[in-house]
Motif scaffolding. Sequence first.
Motif, PDB file in Angstrom:
ATOM      1  N   GLY A 212     -24.343  45.746  53.314  1.00 16.08           N
ATOM      2  CA  GLY A 212     -24.730  44.384  53.681  1.00 16.08           C
ATOM      3  C   GLY A 212     -26.220  44.336  53.993  1.00 16.08           C
ATOM      4  O   GLY A 212     -26.920  45.351  53.935  1.00 16.08           O
ATOM      5  N   LEU A 213     -26.692  43.174  54.351  1.00 13.84           N
ATOM      6  CA  LEU A 213     -28.115  42.989  54.628  1.00 13.84           C
ATOM      7  C   LEU A 213     -28.277  42.077  55.843  1.00 13.84           C
ATOM      8  O   LEU A 213     -27.634  41.044  55.947  1.00 13.84           O
ATOM      9  CB  LEU A 213     -28.808  42.370  53.417  1.00 13.84           C
ATOM     10  N   ALA A 214     -29.139  42.498  56.763  1.00 13.14           N
ATOM     11  CA  ALA A 214     -29.461  41.688  57.935  1.00 13.14           C
ATOM     12  C   ALA A 214     -30.932  41.300  57.837  1.00 13.14           C
ATOM     13  O   ALA A 214     -31.799  42.152  57.633  1.00 13.14           O
ATOM     14  CB  ALA A 214     -29.201  42.474  59.211  1.00 13.14           C
ATOM     15  N   LEU A 215     -31.200  40.022  57.950  1.00 12.95           N
ATOM     16  CA  LEU A 215     -32.568  39.495  57.846  1.00 12.95           C
ATOM     17  C   LEU A 215     -32.868  38.586  59.024  1.00 12.95           C
ATOM     18  O   LEU A 215     -31.976  38.001  59.614  1.00 12.95           O
ATOM     19  CB  LEU A 215     -32.735  38.678  56.561  1.00 12.95           C
ATOM     20  N   ASP A 216     -34.157  38.461  59.336  1.00 10.87           N
ATOM     21  CA  ASP A 216     -34.589  37.451  60.292  1.00 10.87           C
ATOM     22  C   ASP A 216     -35.875  36.843  59.766  1.00 10.87           C
ATOM     23  O   ASP A 216     -36.724  37.527  59.184  1.00 10.87           O
ATOM     24  CB  ASP A 216     -34.802  38.035  61.683  1.00 10.87           C
ATOM     25  N   ALA A 217     -36.014  35.564  59.960  1.00  9.85           N
ATOM     26  CA  ALA A 217     -37.170  34.817  59.446  1.00  9.85           C
ATOM     27  C   ALA A 217     -38.454  35.233  60.171  1.00  9.85           C
ATOM     28  O   ALA A 217     -38.408  35.721  61.304  1.00  9.85           O
ATOM     29  CB  ALA A 217     -36.925  33.319  59.622  1.00  9.85           C
ATOM     30  N   PRO A 218     -39.606  35.033  59.540  1.00 11.74           N
ATOM     31  CA  PRO A 218     -40.879  35.393  60.181  1.00 11.74           C
ATOM     32  C   PRO A 218     -41.347  34.355  61.198  1.00 11.74           C
ATOM     33  O   PRO A 218     -42.531  34.269  61.511  1.00 11.74           O
ATOM     34  CB  PRO A 218     -41.841  35.494  59.008  1.00 11.74           C
TER      35      PRO A 218
END
Length: 171
Positions: free
Chosen positions: A125-131
Motif C-alpha cells: 500500500g501507499l501512505a501519502l500526506d500533502a505538502p
Amino acid sequence: MRSTTRGTLAAVITGIAAAVGAAASPAAAVGTVPVPVPLEGAERALHMELPEIGGKIPVPTPGAPEAPKFVEGRLMPERAIPRVPVNGGLPGADLTAPVPHLLDDDFDHLGLDAPAADVRTLTPGLALDAPLTAPKPGSGALPEPKLPEAGVLLPMVQAAPGADLTAGPGL
C-alpha cells in the motif's frame, strides 16, 4: 423442433448442469481443486506398480481492502492506497510410491502427504500526506507549506505449510 425433442434436450442440459454444479461445489467450499494423475493405463501396459500421484490446487480469493483512516492534522487519509488481502494457499500433493523393501520386509511403500496450506497475504500500500498543513483558524484560514510525506506499506505473507512422510506395507 418437436416438444418431445425439446423436453429431452432440456433434461440432458439440466442433468449436465447438475453434475457440473455438484462437482464444483465441494471444491468451492474447500478452497482447493483436486488434480488426480491417472497412471492406471501405464501400470497395465508396463505390468508394474507405479506411484499414485494426486494434488490440490488452491483457489485464491481476494478480500475487501482496508478502509482509509483519517487522522486529525492531515489533509489526506493515512492509507492513500490501501492494502488488499488475498487469501489462497500453497498447492498440496499426495504421493505413494512402491520401494523394493529398502528398510525391511514390512516397508514396501513410501508415502508423502503435503496438504494444501492456507496463505494469507496483503498487497503493498501507499501512505501519502500533502505538502500543506491543515488550515488554522488564527492565520486567515490559509494552509502553511510543509515537506510532503510518503511511505510504502509493506506486503505481508503468512503461511504454515506441512508434510507427512510415511513408510509401510501397501499404503
